[in-house]
Each structure stands twice: as structure tokens, then as C-alpha cells.
Design a protein around this motif. Structure first.
Motif, short mmCIF file in Angstrom:
data_model
loop_
_atom_site.label_atom_id
_atom_site.label_comp_id
_atom_site.label_asym_id
_atom_site.label_seq_id
_atom_site.Cartn_x
_atom_site.Cartn_y
_atom_site.Cartn_z
N VAL A 130 1.80 3.80 1.15
CA VAL A 130 3.05 4.39 1.61
C VAL A 130 3.19 5.77 0.99
O VAL A 130 3.11 5.92 -0.23
CB VAL A 130 4.27 3.52 1.23
N PHE A 131 3.39 6.79 1.82
CA PHE A 131 3.57 8.17 1.36
C PHE A 131 5.02 8.58 1.66
O PHE A 131 5.53 8.29 2.75
CB PHE A 131 2.62 9.12 2.09
N LYS B 16 3.60 5.09 6.43
CA LYS B 16 2.75 3.96 6.04
C LYS B 16 1.39 4.14 6.71
O LYS B 16 1.30 4.11 7.94
CB LYS B 16 3.37 2.64 6.48
N VAL B 17 0.37 4.34 5.91
CA VAL B 17 -0.99 4.41 6.43
C VAL B 17 -1.59 3.02 6.28
O VAL B 17 -1.91 2.60 5.16
CB VAL B 17 -1.83 5.46 5.68
N VAL C 241 7.44 14.09 -3.63
CA VAL C 241 6.30 13.52 -2.93
C VAL C 241 5.73 12.38 -3.76
O VAL C 241 5.61 12.50 -4.98
CB VAL C 241 5.21 14.58 -2.70
N SER C 242 5.41 11.27 -3.14
CA SER C 242 4.87 10.16 -3.91
C SER C 242 3.95 9.30 -3.06
O SER C 242 3.97 9.36 -1.83
CB SER C 242 6.00 9.29 -4.48
N ILE C 243 3.14 8.51 -3.76
CA ILE C 243 2.27 7.51 -3.13
C ILE C 243 2.57 6.17 -3.78
O ILE C 243 2.78 6.11 -4.99
CB ILE C 243 0.78 7.84 -3.33
N SER C 244 2.59 5.11 -3.00
CA SER C 244 2.75 3.79 -3.58
C SER C 244 2.03 2.79 -2.70
O SER C 244 1.59 3.10 -1.59
CB SER C 244 4.24 3.43 -3.70
#
Length: 718
Positions: free
Chosen positions: A395-396, A350-351, A309-312
Motif C-alpha cells: 500500500v502506497f 494498493k499494488v 509519502v509512505s509504504i506499508s
């Protein structure tokens, strides 16, 4: 103290170092460079005095949180059943300016429930003298009830300016994150726990037995096992997965309870698992003695590494990088069917932004942030302050363990001294996602039954291996963390009763139809039924059962593709859900008037049980109907494949051989795998099919045309 400290980064968050296992959180973005001025705040949390009682026994289980800049930087241990707790815990926090005060919040720990607020205070760091130890006494207050006396907290603090050394460490952390493409992996592993059994537990009921169940807690993650009635040696064989946030592990709190209808559950005992003492990538069998009670619990614990799991930022996009995209497609290609069956697919969310949100603050604005959830994976965006049209551009990425999972995106308004306000939510089944399409999703209310104010723009991509997804459909679903317990609701009880009545009426009407054939109410129909009966009975073979089901599925499929869709929108369920939402709003307003409910607690618990049973029975019937109605085409195709296989097997192989193989497998299963978790593949399959209520909740609402991204672009040009 500084030599023993380990610096941990957080987005717009002060550094923290603790001698215990306290953390500052996890990073969501690239770490900024330090300001020229940096300070070290050494805090000793001494004790509390005359704290508020929050439990029925007139005590509390208090713990303390420190927050700076709206972010948690320290959490103390829990002192059980004490209104005058002594902590004597030390922590050091590195801050880059003194503008933000240190907030101190005290909570009462309630295992399996939401922790109760016990008061808060703040310390103005700008008022502290440098390099001088200071004893501080803080009076706890509740912002909503400022006249209430909630006790005091005693601290010792010393503020020291830092230069050079800390800044170098800060820059090193920042460069390391840049090398990782500014991605922040929010947890470092998964702890898989299989609760096998209990032995010689303490008898808590008058009949010399207990109705035991077990609660697990690791940080904010909670699980609760099923209840095993009337036994002191329960066999659970349930599995739970926790996320491991720290490399050095953590402590899993385990408590055993006896379920009592109509009164508070009895405490049987507690134990702990120190994850730092367990080696990784292997399964450990633990037999734990229950403290403050009697008996043992037997567990299997496995620690595995994970970076799923990641956030960027929006500029860092895995699927737009051609090399990384090819690697992901290769990982889930049909040729890698048997490689890591638990890794079913890849999800990128993508939020982008939201528009026209509800104003939650008195200023007519909101402080929105977004929570993205997939099963127990939960990620957050940053908060955009004082804005009803926030842009997050995050972006998750998630690894998919079950293709039938539902992606939930919830928007909240951040509040400093109380829980966040709900602004809206959408639930999107993974199988309904159209890859690479930016869509405006209308935000719904908490029950997902109707629109609330605002839309959110998302772009979602799903890549998965269909064979792995099919195989995973036949094993139990992943349990979610413990949620709020069901409460008695007149509308919910009525809704579940009507749903079950509709399922039962299908069987009743079928029985009436068959009986009318026996009574010759319609001679042509009865004659046709009689001829069909003779033909079927004379020629019946066992393989015809799945064959008939297969023909029914195929018939409905051709009806749908030919435009003769006989599936009707369930307006009855929608109306009932809307009524339930109205009742929930009334309950929220009257949440403090609980006296009457407490007096009829026993009746309420029985009614809630009936309410849940009705829901389960109705959902079971609706799931069967929705399988044949092609509500989820992936599952209906999977059913066709399975029925074809069963038909061929029953046609080619005598029944006695099939029963023989089935019996040998059942009798030898425990011998081959002593700790295997029992499951029923058919029920696991049906659990993935949505009920009528879930179908309504997952329906996508049509956005207002004014929110179209193309129209927005055209308006901007004008």
C-alpha cells in the motif's frame, strides 16, 4: 570507529555507518531480527588508477558505489576530471552473513544526464580473514566487454565478528518500526528553492554576453532552469522542490552554464548549499559566489518537515482504519479550504499483483518490481524473483499537490549488473480514478500507445478538496526532475507538424467560411450572417465574449449528456504514435552507431527546437479544443464558473475600472512581493488540460476477459 557509527535500517539490507553523509537507503518494511552471527566490515576506499575516460575532454568525474544483496550501501564523493582519483574515504558496514559478495561499481558523474558506467568488480567476503587488515586491488571490468581494460580500484578492508551490542540495537530499531505500524516514511522534509537571479556572470560568447541556465542536484534528484538569452544579469524567478532524505540535511550542487547551439555548453561556475547549516521552517535568502568562475546567484531556500509519502503492507491500510479515515476526510473537508492550500488531497494505491508478464531473462522468467510515481514522488516495491505472476501486496500513500497529476505505475525486471529492463507501464489521471475498485490494468509500452504483455491489479482511492484543487489549477505546475533530453525523431517531427497543421487548418477553414459569406456563395447563409453581424455590432458589450464561450461549453455539455457526443477518437495521432514507437525500437538497436548524428549535431539541435515548438503550438490549440469538448469535466466545470464570474464582472463594472485594478496589481506586484514568481493563470489552467497525444496515452485499454478477478476466482473453485 563503531562508537561514531549510526545504524540505519533497510529492508533485507545490511546496516551501514559512515563518517561522511553516506546512507544505506530507506526502509520499505519491518526490519527482521538479526541472525546470531553478525560482522562489521570496515572499508577504506583508497584510490583508482588508469580509469576509463568517459567525457569528451578525455577525462572522467568518477565516484564509487558499494552494493550488497543488490542494494546500495555506500556512495563515495565525486572526483572531478581525474582518471587516477584519490578518495581515502572510510565506511563501516554491518552484515548478518557472508554469503553475498560486496559489489563495487564505478560511474562517471554527468550533471543533468545519466551517469556513465566505468566498470565493476566484486569482493568475496567469505575469503577474508577475520580481524586482519587486508589491502585489496580489484580490476574493473564491463560484463558486456570483458576484454576491455577499465583500470583498478584499491581498497583496505578488515572484517570483524560482532555480537550482543549490535543485536540489541537491531531489535530496538525493529520495535520502533512496529510502533509506527510498519510504515516507512521515505523522506523527512522538502527543500524548496527559488532561483531569483544571477549577478555579473561571466561572459562566454563573442558578443560579450551569455545565455545562462542553472542545474541543481541533490542526490539523484535533478532540476534545470530555463535559459535566459543574451544577459549577464538573468532574472529567473523559478521554484524547485527537492525531497530531503536525511535529518541532518545534505549538499545541493549548483552549476551555471552558457547555452551554445551546435556545441557543448560552456561552464560558468559552481557553488553549493549545505542544508545542515540552515534552520528549518523559515526562508533563507542566499547570495552565493560562483567558484571556478565569476558572479553570484541569489536563491531563496526553505526547509519544511514532511511525512507525506509512505509504504506499508496490505494489512496496514489507512482508509480501512475508521478513525484514520475520518481524520483524512476531515482534513480535506470543505470547511478547511484555507488550511494549507498546497495540501490538496490524499491518494492511496494498493499494488496487489501482476499476471502474464514478459520474460526478460534467458531462463524464461523475470525478476519484477514495481515503481509508483506521482509527479516527483517515487516509491518502489520489493523484487519478486523468477516469477511472471508476482504478488506484491503493498500500500502506497501520497499527499496530492495537484489533482490534475497523473499516477504512473511501471513494472521493471531487476538486473544485477545493468539497468533494469522495462516490462510495462500504465498512466492513470487522478480525476479518472474510481475509488475502492480493484481493476486489472493492461500494461502498455514505453510510449503508452499500445499494449505489451501482462496486466497489473491495482486498487486506488482519491480524497481531495475540490476548492483547493480549483485554486491550485491557477498556479504553475510542479516541474519534474530532469529527464532525458529530446532527441531528433523523424516521426515525432512529422507528428508535431501534422498536429499544428490541423490546428491552423481550423482557423483557415473558419476564414474561408467567413469569406464565403462575404462573397454570397450561399445567399441564405450570407443574409443570415449579415443580419447577425448588424445585431451583434449594434448591441455588443464586452461581457458578451465570456458569455459566448460559456454558451459554447454548455451546448457541448448537453450534446454529450444527450448521447450526441461529437468527440471522435483520434486515430491519426494513435497511428503516428505507433510509428514513433517502431522508430524508437530501431534507434535502440542502433544506439551505438552515433557517428553520423555527431557530425550533424548543430542541425539536429535546430531540428529538435523546431520539433518542440511545433509540439507546444499544437498542444496549445488541442488543449483549448479539449476544454470545450469536456475531455476533463472537472476543468470544463471550472471554466464555466470562471466565465460566469467574468461575465457578471464585465456586465456590472465598467471596463476602465477593471483595467485600472489590473494595472495597479501589475505595477505593485513586485513592490508587495519582490520575489514572487510570475505566472499566467490562463496558461496554468490550460497546462492541466491534456493534449490529444496525452488523451491517447491516458486511455485505459480493455483487459483480456480471462484476466478478470471474478473469473480467476471461479476457475480456482473449479
Amino acid at each position: 570507529m563503531l562508537d561514531s557509527c549510526k545504524l540505519k535500517s533497510a529492508c533485507n539490507l545490511p546496516f551501514i555507518c559512515n563518517k561522511k553523509i553516506n546512507t544505506a537507503g530507506t526502509s520499505n518494511a519491518e526490519v527482521p531480527l538479526a541472525d546470531p552471527g553478525m560482522y562489521q566490515l570496515d572499508i577504506t576506499l583508497r584510490k583508482g588508477q588508469s580509469l576509463a575516460a568517459r567525457d569528451r575532454g578525455g577525462t572522467s568525474d568518477p565516484y564509487v558505489k558499494f552494493k550488497i544483496g543488490r542494494k546500495e550501501v555506500f556512495r563515495s564523493k565525486i572526483i572531478h576530471k581525474n582518471l587516477n582519483p584519490v578518495w581515502e574515504e572510510k565506511a563501516c558496514i554491518l552484515v548478518d552473513h557472508l554469503r553475498e559478495p560486496l559489489y563495487i561499481k564505478v560511474f562517471d558523474y554527468d550533471f543533468g544526464l545519466q551517469d556513465d558506467f566505468m566498470g565493476s568488480a566484486f569482493l568475496d567476503l567469505a575469503q577474508l580473514e577475520l580481524n586482519r587488515p587486508t589491502d585489496v586491488t580489484l580490476t574493473l571490468k564491463d560484463p558486456h566487454y570483458p576484454d576491455h581494460d577499465l583500470g583498478i580500484i584499491l581498497l583496505s578492508v578488515i572484517l570483524t565478528p560482532k555480537e550482543g551490542e549490535s543485536r540489541d540495537v537491531f531489535q530496538t530499531q525493529s520495535l520502533r518500526l512496529s510502533d509506527l505500524h510498519r510504515k516507512s516514511h521515505l523522506w523527512r522534509g522538502i527543500v524548496s528553492i527559488t532561483l531569483i537571479e544571477g549577478r555579473d556572470l561571466k561572459a562566454m560568447d563573442s558578443n560579450g554576453l551569455s545565455d545562462p541556465y542553472v542545474k541543481f542536484r541533490l542526490g539523484h534528484q535533478k532540476y534545470k532552469s530555463k535559459i535566459m538569452p543574451k544577459t549577464l544579469n538573468p532574472q529567473w524567478r523559478e521554484q524547485f522542490d527537492f525531497h530531503l532524505y536525511e535529518e541532518r540535511g545534505g549538499i545541493i550542487d549548483i552549476t551555471a552554464w552558457d547555452k551554445d547551439a551546435g556545441k557543448r555548453d560552456d561552464f560558468i561556475g559552481r557553488c553549493q548549499v549545505d542544508l545542515s547549516a540552515l534552520s528549518r521552517e523559515q526562508t533563507h535568502k542566499l547570495e552565493l559566489q560562483l567558484e571556478e568562475g565569476e558572479g553570484h546567484l541569489v536563491l531563496l531556500v526553505t526547509l519544511t518537515a514532511s511525512a507525506t509519502v509512505s509504504i506499508s503492507d496490505l494489512s496496514v491500510n489507512s482508509l480501512e482504519d475508521q478513525k484514520e479515515r475520518e481524520e483524512i476526510l476531515k482534513r480535506y473537508s470543505p470547511l478547511r479550504i484555507f488550511h494549507n492550500l498546497k495540501d490538496v488531497g490524499f491518494l492511496q494505491v494498493k499494488v496487489i499483483r501482476a499476471e502474464g508478464l514478459m520474460a526478460a531473462d534467458v531462463t524464461g522468467k523475470s525478476d519484477p518490481f514495481c515503481v509508483v510515481e506521482l509527479n516527483n514522488d517515487r516509491l518502489l516495491t520489493h523484487t519478486v524473483y523468477k516469477n511472471l505472476n508476482p504478488e506484491w501486496n503493498k500500500v502506497f500513500t501520497f499527499n496530492i499537490k495537484d489533482i490534475h497529476s497523473v499516477l504512473e505505475v511501471t513494472v521493471y525486471d531487476e538486473d544485477r549488473d545493468r539497468s533494469a529492463d522495462f516490462l510495462g507501464k500504465v498512466a492513470i489521471p487522478l480525476l479518472s480514478i474510481q475509488n475502492g475498485e480493484q481493476k486489472a490494468y493492461v500494461l502498455k509500452n514505453k510510449q503508452l500507445t499500445g499494449p505489451t504483455k501482462g496486466v497489473i491489479y491495482l486498487e486506488i482511492d482519491v480524497i481531495f478538496n475540490a476548492v483547493k484543487a480549483s485554486l491550485r489549477t491557477l498556479i504553475p505546475k510542479e516541474q519534474k526532475y530532469i529527464e532525458e533530453e529530446n532527441r531528433l525523431s523523424k516521426q515525432l517531427l512529422l507528428r508535431n507538424f501534422i498536429r499544428m497543421k490541423r490546428c491552423v487548418m481550423v482557423l483557415v477553414n473558419a476564414a474561408y467560411y467567413v469569406n464565403s459569406c462575404f462573397d454570397w456563395d450561399s445567399p441564405p447563409r450570407s443574409l443570415a450572417a449579415f443580419v447577425l453581424f448588424l445585431f451583434v455590432v449594434w448591441n455588443f458589450e464586452l461581457y458578451m465574449i465570456p458569455l459566448v464561450l460559456l454558451l459554447l461549453l454548455t451546448w457541448n455539455y448537453f450534446l454529450i449528456i444527450s448521447g450526441k457526443d461529437n468527440r471522435q477518437r483520434d486515430t491519426v495521432v494513435e497511428d503516428m504514435l505507433e510509428d514513433e514507437e517502431e522508430e524508437d525500437d530501431k534507434d535502440d538497436k542502433d544506439s551505438e552507431k552515433k557517428g553520423f548524428i555527431n557530425k550533424i549535431y548543430a542541425i539536429q539541435e535546430v531540428c529538435v527546437s523546431v520539433q518542440n515548438i511545433l509540439d507546444e503550438v499544437a498542444s496549445f490549440g488541442e488543449r483549448i479544443k479539449n476544454t470545450f469538448n469536456w475531455t476533463v469535466p472537472f476543468l470544463s466545470w471550472l471554466a464555466i464558473v470562471a466565465l460566469c464570474v467574468f461575465t457578471v464582472i464585465l456586465y456590472c463594472i465598467p471596463l476602465r475600472y477593471i483595467v485600472l485594478v489590473w494595472g495597479i496589481n501589475k505595477f505593485t506586484k513586485k513592490l508587495r512581493s519582490p520575489y514572487a514568481i510570475d505566472n499566467n493563470e490562463l496558461l496554468d489552467f490550460l497546462s492541466r488540460v491534456p493534449s490529444d497525444v496525452q488523451v491517447v496515452q491516458y486511455q485505459e485499454l480493455k483487459p483480456d476477459p480471462s484476466h478478470s478477478p471474478y473469473k480467476r476466482k471461479k476457475n480456482n473453485l473449479g
